[in-house]
Design a protein around this motif. Sequence first.
Motif, PDB file in Angstrom:
ATOM      1  N   GLU B 204      37.532 -57.130  10.728  1.00  0.00           N
ATOM      2  CA  GLU B 204      38.324 -56.408   9.811  1.00  0.00           C
ATOM      3  C   GLU B 204      38.638 -57.340   8.184  1.00  0.00           C
ATOM      4  O   GLU B 204      38.397 -56.765   7.214  1.00  0.00           O
ATOM      5  N   ILE B 205      38.482 -58.653   8.597  1.00  0.00           N
ATOM      6  CA  ILE B 205      38.644 -59.555   7.323  1.00  0.00           C
ATOM      7  C   ILE B 205      37.146 -59.130   6.557  1.00  0.00           C
ATOM      8  O   ILE B 205      37.229 -59.179   5.548  1.00  0.00           O
ATOM      9  N   THR B 206      36.059 -59.357   7.146  1.00  0.00           N
ATOM     10  CA  THR B 206      34.763 -59.075   6.379  1.00  0.00           C
ATOM     11  C   THR B 206      34.734 -57.928   6.219  1.00  0.00           C
ATOM     12  O   THR B 206      34.084 -57.732   5.011  1.00  0.00           O
ATOM     13  N   THR B 207      34.868 -56.953   6.681  1.00  0.00           N
ATOM     14  CA  THR B 207      34.911 -55.412   6.121  1.00  0.00           C
ATOM     15  C   THR B 207      35.744 -55.239   4.839  1.00  0.00           C
ATOM     16  O   THR B 207      35.199 -54.673   3.918  1.00  0.00           O
ATOM     17  N   ALA B 208      37.051 -56.021   4.744  1.00  0.00           N
ATOM     18  CA  ALA B 208      37.586 -55.799   3.673  1.00  0.00           C
ATOM     19  C   ALA B 208      36.877 -56.569   2.325  1.00  0.00           C
ATOM     20  O   ALA B 208      36.829 -56.292   1.452  1.00  0.00           O
ATOM     21  N   ILE B 209      36.416 -57.837   2.864  1.00  0.00           N
ATOM     22  CA  ILE B 209      35.842 -58.900   1.783  1.00  0.00           C
ATOM     23  C   ILE B 209      34.727 -58.039   1.236  1.00  0.00           C
ATOM     24  O   ILE B 209      34.350 -58.233   0.033  1.00  0.00           O
ATOM     25  N   ASP B 210      33.956 -57.426   2.126  1.00  0.00           N
ATOM     26  CA  ASP B 210      32.800 -56.819   1.528  1.00  0.00           C
ATOM     27  C   ASP B 210      32.901 -55.805   0.602  1.00  0.00           C
ATOM     28  O   ASP B 210      32.119 -55.548  -0.301  1.00  0.00           O
ATOM     29  N   LYS B 211      34.277 -55.373   0.224  1.00  0.00           N
ATOM     30  CA  LYS B 211      34.531 -54.171  -0.951  1.00  0.00           C
ATOM     31  C   LYS B 211      34.930 -54.917  -2.075  1.00  0.00           C
ATOM     32  O   LYS B 211      35.127 -54.190  -3.098  1.00  0.00           O
ATOM     33  N   THR B 212      34.909 -56.097  -2.184  1.00  0.00           N
ATOM     34  CA  THR B 212      35.322 -57.021  -3.284  1.00  0.00           C
ATOM     35  C   THR B 212      34.626 -56.393  -4.733  1.00  0.00           C
ATOM     36  O   THR B 212      35.475 -56.011  -5.535  1.00  0.00           O
ATOM     37  N   ASP B 213      33.454 -56.262  -4.656  1.00  0.00           N
ATOM     38  CA  ASP B 213      32.622 -55.798  -5.543  1.00  0.00           C
ATOM     39  C   ASP B 213      33.031 -54.454  -6.128  1.00  0.00           C
ATOM     40  O   ASP B 213      33.130 -54.037  -7.371  1.00  0.00           O
ATOM     41  N   LYS B 214      33.353 -53.794  -5.390  1.00  0.00           N
ATOM     42  CA  LYS B 214      33.909 -52.003  -5.589  1.00  0.00           C
ATOM     43  C   LYS B 214      35.361 -52.151  -5.930  1.00  0.00           C
ATOM     44  O   LYS B 214      35.525 -51.455  -6.738  1.00  0.00           O
ATOM     45  N   ILE B 215      35.998 -52.831  -5.005  1.00  0.00           N
ATOM     46  CA  ILE B 215      37.596 -52.388  -5.509  1.00  0.00           C
ATOM     47  C   ILE B 215      38.314 -53.496  -6.048  1.00  0.00           C
ATOM     48  O   ILE B 215      39.465 -53.375  -6.437  1.00  0.00           O
ATOM     49  N   GLY B 216      37.593 -54.723  -5.943  1.00  0.00           N
ATOM     50  CA  GLY B 216      38.566 -56.065  -6.813  1.00  0.00           C
ATOM     51  C   GLY B 216      39.078 -56.523  -5.512  1.00  0.00           C
ATOM     52  O   GLY B 216      39.549 -56.240  -4.649  1.00  0.00           O
ATOM     53  N   GLU B 218      42.312 -57.802  -5.584  1.00  0.00           N
ATOM     54  CA  GLU B 218      43.554 -57.443  -5.379  1.00  0.00           C
ATOM     55  C   GLU B 218      43.877 -56.487  -4.300  1.00  0.00           C
ATOM     56  O   GLU B 218      44.672 -56.593  -3.460  1.00  0.00           O
ATOM     57  N   ASN B 219      43.028 -55.265  -4.553  1.00  0.00           N
ATOM     58  CA  ASN B 219      42.871 -54.435  -3.221  1.00  0.00           C
ATOM     59  C   ASN B 219      42.379 -54.934  -2.197  1.00  0.00           C
ATOM     60  O   ASN B 219      42.968 -54.444  -0.937  1.00  0.00           O
ATOM     61  N   VAL B 220      41.485 -56.035  -2.101  1.00  0.00           N
ATOM     62  CA  VAL B 220      40.881 -56.454  -0.907  1.00  0.00           C
ATOM     63  C   VAL B 220      42.209 -57.156  -0.022  1.00  0.00           C
ATOM     64  O   VAL B 220      42.574 -56.830   0.956  1.00  0.00           O
ATOM     65  N   SER B 221      43.212 -57.837  -0.943  1.00  0.00           N
ATOM     66  CA  SER B 221      44.196 -58.558  -0.289  1.00  0.00           C
ATOM     67  C   SER B 221      45.257 -57.516   0.203  1.00  0.00           C
ATOM     68  O   SER B 221      45.694 -57.758   1.415  1.00  0.00           O
ATOM     69  N   ARG B 222      45.612 -56.575  -0.500  1.00  0.00           N
ATOM     70  CA  ARG B 222      46.413 -55.427   0.006  1.00  0.00           C
ATOM     71  C   ARG B 222      45.881 -55.043   1.514  1.00  0.00           C
ATOM     72  O   ARG B 222      46.756 -54.689   2.268  1.00  0.00           O
ATOM     73  N   GLU B 223      44.497 -54.646   1.307  1.00  0.00           N
ATOM     74  CA  GLU B 223      43.913 -54.281   2.629  1.00  0.00           C
ATOM     75  C   GLU B 223      44.094 -55.089   3.511  1.00  0.00           C
ATOM     76  O   GLU B 223      44.352 -54.742   4.864  1.00  0.00           O
ATOM     77  N   LEU B 224      43.859 -56.368   3.609  1.00  0.00           N
ATOM     78  CA  LEU B 224      44.135 -57.244   4.559  1.00  0.00           C
ATOM     79  C   LEU B 224      45.465 -57.327   4.948  1.00  0.00           C
ATOM     80  O   LEU B 224      45.579 -57.566   6.138  1.00  0.00           O
ATOM     81  N   ILE B 225      46.507 -57.337   4.369  1.00  0.00           N
ATOM     82  CA  ILE B 225      47.844 -57.285   4.749  1.00  0.00           C
ATOM     83  C   ILE B 225      48.135 -56.014   5.645  1.00  0.00           C
ATOM     84  O   ILE B 225      48.617 -55.980   6.631  1.00  0.00           O
ATOM     85  N   ASP B 226      47.498 -54.758   4.978  1.00  0.00           N
ATOM     86  CA  ASP B 226      47.818 -53.654   5.784  1.00  0.00           C
ATOM     87  C   ASP B 226      46.898 -53.855   7.195  1.00  0.00           C
ATOM     88  O   ASP B 226      47.556 -53.208   8.059  1.00  0.00           O
ATOM     89  N   ARG B 227      46.081 -54.398   7.158  1.00  0.00           N
ATOM     90  CA  ARG B 227      45.466 -54.694   8.567  1.00  0.00           C
ATOM     91  C   ARG B 227      46.067 -55.557   9.277  1.00  0.00           C
ATOM     92  O   ARG B 227      45.619 -56.099  10.489  1.00  0.00           O
ATOM     93  N   GLY B 228      47.134 -56.249   9.087  1.00  0.00           N
ATOM     94  CA  GLY B 228      47.991 -56.990   9.715  1.00  0.00           C
ATOM     95  C   GLY B 228      47.928 -58.394   9.477  1.00  0.00           C
ATOM     96  O   GLY B 228      48.350 -59.393  10.341  1.00  0.00           O
ATOM     97  N   LEU B 229      47.174 -58.841   8.596  1.00  0.00           N
ATOM     98  CA  LEU B 229      47.114 -60.254   8.421  1.00  0.00           C
ATOM     99  C   LEU B 229      48.409 -60.774   7.541  1.00  0.00           C
ATOM    100  O   LEU B 229      49.148 -59.808   6.781  1.00  0.00           O
ATOM    101  N   THR B 230      48.858 -62.175   7.887  1.00  0.00           N
ATOM    102  CA  THR B 230      50.014 -62.482   7.073  1.00  0.00           C
ATOM    103  C   THR B 230      49.896 -62.758   5.531  1.00  0.00           C
ATOM    104  O   THR B 230      48.814 -63.018   5.115  1.00  0.00           O
ATOM    105  N   LYS B 231      50.616 -62.559   4.887  1.00  0.00           N
ATOM    106  CA  LYS B 231      50.715 -62.960   3.287  1.00  0.00           C
ATOM    107  C   LYS B 231      50.122 -64.497   3.132  1.00  0.00           C
ATOM    108  O   LYS B 231      49.390 -64.723   2.282  1.00  0.00           O
TER     109      LYS B 231
END
Lengths: 459, 459
Positions: B204-216, B218-231
């Motif tokens: 989950e972490i790497t799938t989100a990180i991989d989108k940094t180029d496309k979504i930035g 900020e959105n990656v960190s939002r996605e990570l929290i949505d996926r259950g990581l702590t703040k």
Amino acid sequence: MAKEKPGIPKGTRDFDPLEISRREHIFNTIREVYRLHGFRPIETPAMENLSTLMGKYGEEGDRLIFRILNSGDFPSKVKEEDWQSRNASLISSRICEKALRYDLTVPFARYVVQHQHKITFPFKRYQMQPVWRADKPQKGRYREFFQCDADVIGSDSLANEAEIMQIIDKVFSQLNIDVIIKINNRKILAGLAGLIGFPDRFTEITTAIDKTDKIGLENVSRELIDRGLTKEAVDKLLPVLELTGTNHEKIQMLQDLLSSSELGMQGLSEVQEVFDIVEVTPLHCRLELDLCLARGLNYYTGAIIEVKSADVNIGSLCGGGRYDDLTGIFGLPGVSGVGISFGADRIYDVLQALSRFPDSTGTFSQVLAINFGPVERNYCLPALENLRSIGVQCEMYPEPAKIKKQLQYADKNNIPFVLMAGEEEMKKKLFSLKDMRTGDQQQLMLEQITDVLMKYFDR
Amino acid sequence: MAKEKPGIPKGTRDFDPLEISRREHIFNTIREVYRLHGFRPIETPAMENLSTLMGKYGEEGDRLIFRILNSGDFPSKVKEEDWQSRNASLISSRICEKALRYDLTVPFARYVVQHQHKITFPFKRYQMQPVWRADKPQKGRYREFFQCDADVIGSDSLANEAEIMQIIDKVFSQLNIDVIIKINNRKILAGLAGLIGFPDRFTEITTAIDKTDKIGLENVSRELIDRGLTKEAVDKLLPVLELTGTNHEKIQMLQDLLSSSELGMQGLSEVQEVFDIVEVTPLHCRLELDLCLARGLNYYTGAIIEVKSADVNIGSLCGGGRYDDLTGIFGLPGVSGVGISFGADRIYDVLQALSRFPDSTGTFSQVLAINFGPVERNYCLPALENLRSIGVQCEMYPEPAKIKKQLQYADKNNIPFVLMAGEEEMKKKLFSLKDMRTGDQQQLMLEQITDVLMKYFDR
């Protein structure tokens, strides 16, 4: 996941590096000659619409076309009644819209019509791509094989036929294969059918004649009688097919025989004109008028061309001819063309049989640098980059393995030179270069090494 | 037969001569560089057994594989029960045994296992062939496209990763495209997942990180929290992903952060070693450690590599990495490899956007001889043969058409020189050579013409 025993579909092939380099030798030679004569490349997709291909290769051909299953929920698109028929032909037409390229000619015709407004005619195009046929695989016949076609379309000048002779001659000279180019003309054959009183039996007559090479004239005449020709007709035809002598002599005799056949005389005059133009820059190989050459007569309308090896009995290496209406089926009538197709697989077999592949095929790396460890590796890497900058193919063994293993790698990969540098060489700013054939080894400066290599590889 | 409006299946392309020559420029450059580094070519069939491909590309991939319908009476081989199910997936598995190549990696793995006894390891192979995917066609995405892969397998030395950097650098230097090579390592990413307390959420972490180029970010960190990581975890991760500075500085900072992660430290030391070897023969382009590069992590186990244009925003031009078990699925475990794949279509688009194709692409014939009639034609033909013998691509217009038409042919086909000989030239044993750009025309001897052409074409 389960382990699977790896294999490939029957009739298909993997090509290893040696085979690829030998095939490239053939393809590059053909491509180079096509380009020297101003032909221009096109490529078409591996898959065509099924409707583009169906009906173009006869009933047998239709069966041999590989169809591609529609993606998605294909069964839901088939009417219940059709589905329940379980009829292979009906159902395949409902669940497949695409098919694999079966030859290069039909896609070329489709291409010309589709892009006619951006093509300048006459259009000299070549195309070298694989084709697929669901034929029964057997020795020398594959389900995936390569065709190397060239055609000139939009010109009915016989100078095109003459140029094709020059191309064939050049390709086989450069490949170092001695060949005989055989030429005939549909119009001469039509004249002969008229001469013996059976102008309406053209197809049966030429189908039989075409077998002369395989079954001999005696069997051909028997077949002709079986097919309903009179003995008198066959007796009149046979001596013509047996005509010997030079091309000039053959043409003269035929001019007497066919003097009353307008079509026959036209065919003879076409053949004569091709010979005349060819003689302006004489061929290396033999060019022979062969009245028994009668292939492809369901599409060829003028010249028929076939090339055989003078040394290996293996069938045709190249074939072609003139056709008067390639593109009519796609809505562009009246476009005349002439073309040839080289059979790369047969040419490969001839070169193999005669051991005529150049020595350089099968050599990739020309130099292997031995890896004694990071320090020695880093000493050699700039030297390798230097060699690459002048076109030498070379590599460093990736890890400091036992030297025996590294030398075996050079040996098995047919690498002619090995570069080594240990403490001594590094101190002297030299390299040891070992010639793998002779075992000779000398300590040299980098510039001396490039000299040795340039000389060896003849640049 | 009915006339059909010609067309090709969606997502496929015809290539015209100009496009072919530009594509060849790309393919030849890549092939040449692969060969300079000792890679050896193989080719595999367009069709593989369906079972070789199924299950290798994930569920989505399975759906995108083009299946080939079995020949003959295929419906009769399906059990009544299966036929009545009308289930697309079930029925396709009963009526299709073959499928089109989906990538070059799986066929390569199959090849290595099938031919393992005649392969010398480490095996450096390249392969440049089309692949087919039933993807929805869109701008820049085709159903038939070419891959240009190179892999070294049977060696886990990081010198291979370094060599791949050299290859990438050389290809893009020669193509005159300024690029940035990005590198990362799965082990560093795994170390980071551990650092923030979520080692089991690696995917989950790497799938989100991989989108940094496309979504930035900020959105990656939002996605990570949505996926259950702590703040807290995300707050710990973000500054690491935002690390700036030289590669050396990044590595130093990461060494501090990851000092307690054995895996993370190993990843860092691997990246460092690749940088060290590369620096022995410095690159032309920029090489950058990019912690947000996280693609292909369902198969890459070490290095991850991606190449981007420095000038055109078009996505990845080349990608690759190290995998530890390519051939296990076919029964040969423990073979480590590292490979790259160049995307010819994107490279084409970049060269197009930057107008960087060499001027010579699109010129086929270099000389057109004007056809004034048989006598003049026969005077010119030997001269053309002479030019061909020194490598000049040339042609005679096939018929004595109006000169305007012949000159238009030269013009439309981008032919730079026209050769003419009328009565005057023939008497003087000269030829007129016309430069089509300048309009200049001079009467010259054949030897002078070859000089002019050699100079013009820089041989």
